[in-house]
Design a protein around this motif. Structure first.
Motif, PDB file in Angstrom:
ATOM      1  N   TYR A  11      43.307  45.500  45.789  1.00 41.88           N
ATOM      2  CA  TYR A  11      43.104  46.653  44.902  1.00 41.88           C
ATOM      3  C   TYR A  11      43.495  46.305  43.462  1.00 41.88           C
ATOM      4  O   TYR A  11      42.737  46.579  42.521  1.00 41.88           O
ATOM      5  CB  TYR A  11      43.940  47.829  45.409  1.00 41.88           C
ATOM      6  CG  TYR A  11      43.970  49.007  44.456  1.00 41.88           C
ATOM      7  CD1 TYR A  11      42.948  49.950  44.464  1.00 41.88           C
ATOM      8  CD2 TYR A  11      45.022  49.168  43.551  1.00 41.88           C
ATOM      9  CE1 TYR A  11      42.965  51.035  43.582  1.00 41.88           C
ATOM     10  CE2 TYR A  11      45.043  50.253  42.672  1.00 41.88           C
ATOM     11  CZ  TYR A  11      44.020  51.168  42.693  1.00 41.88           C
ATOM     12  OH  TYR A  11      44.038  52.230  41.816  1.00 41.88           O
ATOM     13  N   ASP A  12      44.657  45.718  43.279  1.00 42.54           N
ATOM     14  CA  ASP A  12      45.148  45.416  41.922  1.00 42.54           C
ATOM     15  C   ASP A  12      44.213  44.472  41.182  1.00 42.54           C
ATOM     16  O   ASP A  12      43.968  44.642  39.984  1.00 42.54           O
ATOM     17  CB  ASP A  12      46.562  44.803  41.984  1.00 42.54           C
ATOM     18  CG  ASP A  12      47.601  45.832  42.395  1.00 42.54           C
ATOM     19  OD1 ASP A  12      47.355  47.043  42.181  1.00 42.54           O
ATOM     20  OD2 ASP A  12      48.648  45.441  42.944  1.00 42.54           O
ATOM     21  N   LYS A  40      38.700  45.140  36.585  1.00 38.41           N
ATOM     22  CA  LYS A  40      37.341  45.149  36.044  1.00 38.41           C
ATOM     23  C   LYS A  40      36.731  46.556  35.981  1.00 38.41           C
ATOM     24  O   LYS A  40      35.608  46.728  35.541  1.00 38.41           O
ATOM     25  CB  LYS A  40      36.442  44.263  36.918  1.00 38.41           C
ATOM     26  CG  LYS A  40      36.733  42.778  36.782  1.00 38.41           C
ATOM     27  CD  LYS A  40      35.978  41.969  37.812  1.00 38.41           C
ATOM     28  CE  LYS A  40      34.477  42.116  37.689  1.00 38.41           C
ATOM     29  NZ  LYS A  40      33.756  41.260  38.674  1.00 38.41           N
ATOM     30  N   ILE A  41      37.460  47.554  36.465  1.00 40.58           N
ATOM     31  CA  ILE A  41      36.892  48.904  36.579  1.00 40.58           C
ATOM     32  C   ILE A  41      37.458  49.823  35.497  1.00 40.58           C
ATOM     33  O   ILE A  41      38.666  49.855  35.260  1.00 40.58           O
ATOM     34  CB  ILE A  41      37.169  49.477  37.984  1.00 40.58           C
ATOM     35  CG1 ILE A  41      36.458  48.611  39.031  1.00 40.58           C
ATOM     36  CG2 ILE A  41      36.697  50.930  38.094  1.00 40.58           C
ATOM     37  CD1 ILE A  41      36.786  48.947  40.463  1.00 40.58           C
ATOM     38  N   HIS A  42      36.569  50.565  34.861  1.00 35.34           N
ATOM     39  CA  HIS A  42      36.982  51.403  33.733  1.00 35.34           C
ATOM     40  C   HIS A  42      36.967  52.898  34.058  1.00 35.34           C
ATOM     41  O   HIS A  42      36.943  53.730  33.154  1.00 35.34           O
ATOM     42  CB  HIS A  42      36.106  51.108  32.516  1.00 35.34           C
ATOM     43  CG  HIS A  42      36.106  49.654  32.132  1.00 35.34           C
ATOM     44  ND1 HIS A  42      37.231  49.006  31.654  1.00 35.34           N
ATOM     45  CD2 HIS A  42      35.136  48.705  32.201  1.00 35.34           C
ATOM     46  CE1 HIS A  42      36.953  47.736  31.416  1.00 35.34           C
ATOM     47  NE2 HIS A  42      35.684  47.531  31.749  1.00 35.34           N
ATOM     48  N   ILE A  43      36.982  53.220  35.337  1.00 33.24           N
ATOM     49  CA  ILE A  43      37.102  54.625  35.753  1.00 33.24           C
ATOM     50  C   ILE A  43      38.545  54.813  36.210  1.00 33.24           C
ATOM     51  O   ILE A  43      39.079  53.978  36.940  1.00 33.24           O
ATOM     52  CB  ILE A  43      36.129  54.962  36.897  1.00 33.24           C
ATOM     53  CG1 ILE A  43      34.688  54.666  36.470  1.00 33.24           C
ATOM     54  CG2 ILE A  43      36.251  56.442  37.299  1.00 33.24           C
ATOM     55  CD1 ILE A  43      33.686  54.742  37.594  1.00 33.24           C
ATOM     56  N   LYS A  99      28.187  47.696  41.041  1.00 32.85           N
ATOM     57  CA  LYS A  99      29.100  46.905  40.208  1.00 32.85           C
ATOM     58  C   LYS A  99      30.523  47.445  40.267  1.00 32.85           C
ATOM     59  O   LYS A  99      31.489  46.685  40.246  1.00 32.85           O
ATOM     60  CB  LYS A  99      28.589  46.894  38.766  1.00 32.85           C
ATOM     61  CG  LYS A  99      27.337  46.055  38.586  1.00 32.85           C
ATOM     62  CD  LYS A  99      26.683  46.300  37.241  1.00 32.85           C
ATOM     63  CE  LYS A  99      25.307  45.656  37.190  1.00 32.85           C
ATOM     64  NZ  LYS A  99      24.565  46.031  35.973  1.00 32.85           N
ATOM     65  N   THR A 100      30.660  48.774  40.353  1.00 28.31           N
ATOM     66  CA  THR A 100      31.997  49.367  40.418  1.00 28.31           C
ATOM     67  C   THR A 100      32.719  48.967  41.697  1.00 28.31           C
ATOM     68  O   THR A 100      33.913  48.665  41.697  1.00 28.31           O
ATOM     69  CB  THR A 100      31.916  50.911  40.330  1.00 28.31           C
ATOM     70  OG1 THR A 100      31.270  51.278  39.098  1.00 28.31           O
ATOM     71  CG2 THR A 100      33.306  51.548  40.363  1.00 28.31           C
TER      72      THR A 100
END
Length: 451
Positions: free
Chosen positions: A40-41, A46-49, A356-357
């Protein structure tokens, strides 16, 4: 006829690079374990949500609860909160274990999004949320609403007249169109649903009965979305809900994880390193399962394992994620017809945004043949008295698929909990459901006879 060139490369090059493609192209059932799956970390870098955005979505749904309770009587009991039960399906578990000669450890649960009020499917989460968010933005910008108001005032004629000056549009195979059409028409928006050839007639009829304009296409989902987007761009007062790229839809779905957490706690079910959670989600373009999976990852991190389920004839997310090309590639590129009875999953090109997310968060994807959906539908009625539409049974095969695959770490942990996400069914007309059941009975008998 098989293609010879795909995305500028010869087909045999693709098959060498991804050997599983041979079975996928033959529309055989497969299990793909995501090689890019990370902790997860690591994945979240890379995720912006953010979790804050999901919390904002939850707060917005609470603000709208008084309005929903006022205009949809079926939500009075829940005080305007759109939520579904979580139930144990022990009889179904026993049947699957016996018929497939496997052992499903610990509990098998069903998340009954088929019973979500208003729209009767998982789309009541993201679809209704995005319409409500848009309505709130319009009303607050026009100084007709503040966040401190009792949102039940939106049910008055004054607001209906205001919203009637604006339009909502969406492309859909069925259930998303139902959720958006029903809520948009109720608020007062003019609403157009662009429906693909896969959409069931009863869904089109129901929408039209609510005053929704339904535009039908002879081609598949991608064309309906493309045309809907193109027509909406011509009108500044039209908000197009883009199932392929909408962050708002995604956030609405993600809220489900926080509701599920409370239900698991009420059932005294632990989720931690020693009590892993497996969740099986039917997948079309990816927004619904993607949002739910993301929310679950925010909460349970490495202790939850999410798998998408797709029809053998529409494995768009599998192909998109496996190749890393996401929405740049379709099932048709590999000669797969994208024809399935699971109308909500009849999508040839996956959402690039979702793919991608979840690229490093999703555990894997498996595919299911249509006949099994009907057989599982029949057995669920017989054993649990639960009626789902065919596409909603796709996840039911998950525990069987994983039990038969010995590469899955932790799966045989006796403290594991398995959740099959039931995505729709309660609005299916009785006669249509009867036909589904009879088809399942026929296929089951045929399978027994053929043995």
């Amino acid at each position: 006829m098989e293609p010879s060139i795909v995305q500028g490369e010869k087909l045999d090059i693709w098959q060498q690079r991804f050997p599983l493609l041979n079975k996928i192209m033959a529309t055989e059932e497969v299990l793909w374990i995501n090689p890019k799956n990370k902790s997860y970390d690591e994945a979240m870098k890379k995720i912006h949500i953010t979790e804050e955005e999901v919390m904002e979505a939850e707060a917005r749904l609470y603000r709208f609860a008084p309005y929903l309770a006022k205009v949809f009587p079926e939500t009075i009991k829940s005080k305007g909160i759109i939520e579904s039960p979580l139930v144990e399906i022990s009889n179904m578990k026993k049947y699957m274990e016996k018929s497939c000669n496997i052992n499903i450890t610990d509990k098998l649960l069903l998340k009954c999004d088929d019973q979500l009020p208003i729209a009767g499917s998982i789309k009541a989460r993201g679809g209704i949320y995005e319409v409500l968010k848009h309505a709130e933005a319009l009303a607050t910008e026009s100084k007709l609403l503040t966040k401190q108001d009792d949102y039940s005032i939106l049910a008055s004629e004054r607001y209906k007249v205001f919203f009637s000056d604006y339009s909502i549009a969406v492309g859909s195979t069925g259930n998303l169109g139902l959720s958006i059409g029903i809520i948009s028409a109720k608020i007062g928006f003019k609403v157009t649903v662009h429906m693909s050839a896969d959409a069931k007639q009863w869904k089109k009829d129901l929408l039209r009965s609510k005053g929704v304009k339904v535009v039908e296409y002879t081609s598949d989902y991608s064309k309906a979305v493309e045309e809907g987007r193109k027509q909406s761009e011509k009108d500044l007062k039209t908000h197009f809900i883009d199932d392929e790229n909408s962050k708002n839809l995604f956030l609405g779905y993600a809220v489900a994880a926080y509701r599920l957490k409370k239900q698991l706690e009420e059932m005294k079910i632990k989720v931690d390193e020693n009590h892993p959670l497996y969740v099986y989600l039917p997948c079309g373009v990816g927004g619904g399962p993607g949002g739910v999976a993301f929310g679950l990852k925010l909460l349970y991190r490495d202790d939850v394992h999410c798998y998408f389920a797709e029809p053998t004839h529409s494995p768009c997310m599998l192909i998109g994620m496996m190749t890393g090309l996401h929405n740049k590639i379709s099932v048709q590129d590999f000669g797969i017809d994208n024809i399935t009875e699971a109308d909500g999953l009849a999508v040839g090109r996956a959402s690039g945004f979702v793919g991608k997310t979840l690229e490093e968060l999703l555990s894997g994807v498996f595919t299911v043949e249509d006949d099994k959906l009907y057989i599982l539908l029949k057995k669920l009625v017989d054993l649990e008295n639960i009626h789902l539409e065919p596409s909603a049974l796709a996840g039911m095969q998950g525990p069987v698929v994983l039990a038969k695959n010995h590469r899955i770490e932790d799966f045989h942990n006796k403290n594991a909990t398995h959740i099959v996400w039931a995505t729709g069914g309660s609005l299916v007309p009785e006669e249509v459901m009867k036909n589904y059941y009879e088809k399942g009975a026929y296929l089951l008998q045929k399978r027994v006879t053929d043995r």
